[in-house]
Design an enzyme around this catalytic site. Structure first.
Site, PDB file in Angstrom:
ATOM      1  CG  HIS A  11      20.355  -4.847 -32.803  1.00  0.00           C
ATOM      2  ND1 HIS A  11      20.899  -3.586 -32.908  1.00  0.00           N
ATOM      3  CD2 HIS A  11      19.038  -4.712 -33.084  1.00  0.00           C
ATOM      4  CE1 HIS A  11      19.962  -2.726 -33.263  1.00  0.00           C
ATOM      5  NE2 HIS A  11      18.817  -3.384 -33.364  1.00  0.00           N
ATOM      6  NE  ARG A  62      18.454  -2.943 -36.551  1.00  0.00           N
ATOM      7  CZ  ARG A  62      17.573  -2.898 -37.545  1.00  0.00           C
ATOM      8  NH1 ARG A  62      17.977  -3.114 -38.791  1.00  0.00           N
ATOM      9  NH2 ARG A  62      16.307  -2.633 -37.311  1.00  0.00           N
ATOM     10  CD  GLU A  89      12.657  -2.690 -33.550  1.00  0.00           C
ATOM     11  OE1 GLU A  89      11.684  -3.313 -33.057  1.00  0.00           O
ATOM     12  OE2 GLU A  89      13.487  -2.076 -32.875  1.00  0.00           O
ATOM     13  CG  HIS A 188      15.507  -6.218 -33.986  1.00  0.00           C
ATOM     14  ND1 HIS A 188      16.394  -5.494 -34.738  1.00  0.00           N
ATOM     15  CD2 HIS A 188      15.415  -7.437 -34.576  1.00  0.00           C
ATOM     16  CE1 HIS A 188      16.831  -6.243 -35.753  1.00  0.00           C
ATOM     17  NE2 HIS A 188      16.247  -7.431 -35.671  1.00  0.00           N
TER      18      HIS A 188
END
Length: 259
Positions: A11, A62, A89, A188
């Site tokens: 991202h 995100r 993540e 991520h």
């Protein structure tokens, strides 16, 4: 011979990326620079003539926001977006919210590098007294997972990220690729690194040295067994990509003022 194409994307820069803090499962939107990165990524992919059939993201904003901005820049807003916590993540446990450079000053750059990049290094787990514990585990998005909320991780190594990611890869993502569809995974740094380790057969030692910059698409060309047929390609201006990689690597170093 190449049969399929898969695109991975870390991202765009998030608010805590900019502040050099361990963000992990705390939900953060993109920074202004992150929004620009995502849009530029979409424009680049459009220039390459890429047409996506399906996009996979985590359930963190995100990651989702990056996917939306990329598709908008490509005039492909209609493309389905599938969200799943298994692309989240890495869970950094008690390190969440802490500044990486300050941690490097306290614990040494090598220890921070192992926490950030090591394959089987698990940080101390998050406790209920942690300032971000309630924000994470009381978030309604975690009631949508395919495991009970109390069974969600409290800290993870990269190895653990790969283990929880693989079922989603095997049962959701890989079947789409085998249908001949062009897939984007907007995720991520560590979920992308874990998947690259799996697909490319990167050793436990060498994965420490793999750094992915924000907002830079990675192209993998795969054979019928979903094995890479050539080295991964980071798309875009080479000088900008190298500078972005150095920026990420420097996040875990002691700042000159703290030396």
């Amino acid at each position: 011979m190449s049969k399929y194409r898969l695109f991975l994307l870390r991202h765009g820069e998030g608010a805590w990326n900019k502040e050099n803090r361990f963000c992990s499962w705390v939900d953060q939107k993109l920074s202004e620079n992150g929004v620009r990165e995502a849009r530029e990524c979409g424009k680049l992919l459009k220039e390459h003539g890429v047409q996506f059939d399906v996009v996979f993201t985590s359930i963190l904003s995100r990651s989702v926001q990056t996917a939306w901005l990329v598709l908008e820049a490509m005039a492909q807003e209609w493309v389905p977006v599938v969200k799943d916590w298994r692309l989240n993540e890495r869970h950094y446990g008690s390190l969440i919210g802490l500044n990486r450079a300050e941690m490097a000053s306290q614990h040494g750059e090598e220890q921070v590098k192992l926490w950030r990049r090591g394959y089987d290094m698990t940080p101390p787990p998050i406790e209920e007294s942690h300032p971000y514990f309630q924000e994470i585990y009381n978030d309604r998005r975690y009631t949508t997972c395919d495991v009970l909320k109390e069974n969600l991780p409290r800290a993870e190594s990269l190895k653990a990220v790969l283990e929880r990611l693989l079922p989603h890869w095997d049962h959701a993502i890989a079947p789409e690729i085998r249908k001949g569809r062009t897939v984007l995974i907007s995720a991520h740094g560590n979920s992308c690194r874990a998947l690259l380790k799996h697909l490319e057969g990167i050793s436990d030692q060498d994965i420490v040295g793999l750094t992915l910059p924000t907002g830079v698409p990675v192209l993998l060309e795969l054979d019928e067994n979903l094995q890479p047929v050539k080295p991964r390609q980071l798309l875009g201006d080479r000088d900008k990509i190298e500078a972005a990689i150095r920026k990420v690597e420097d996040q875990g170093k002691v700042t000159p003022s703290a030396r």
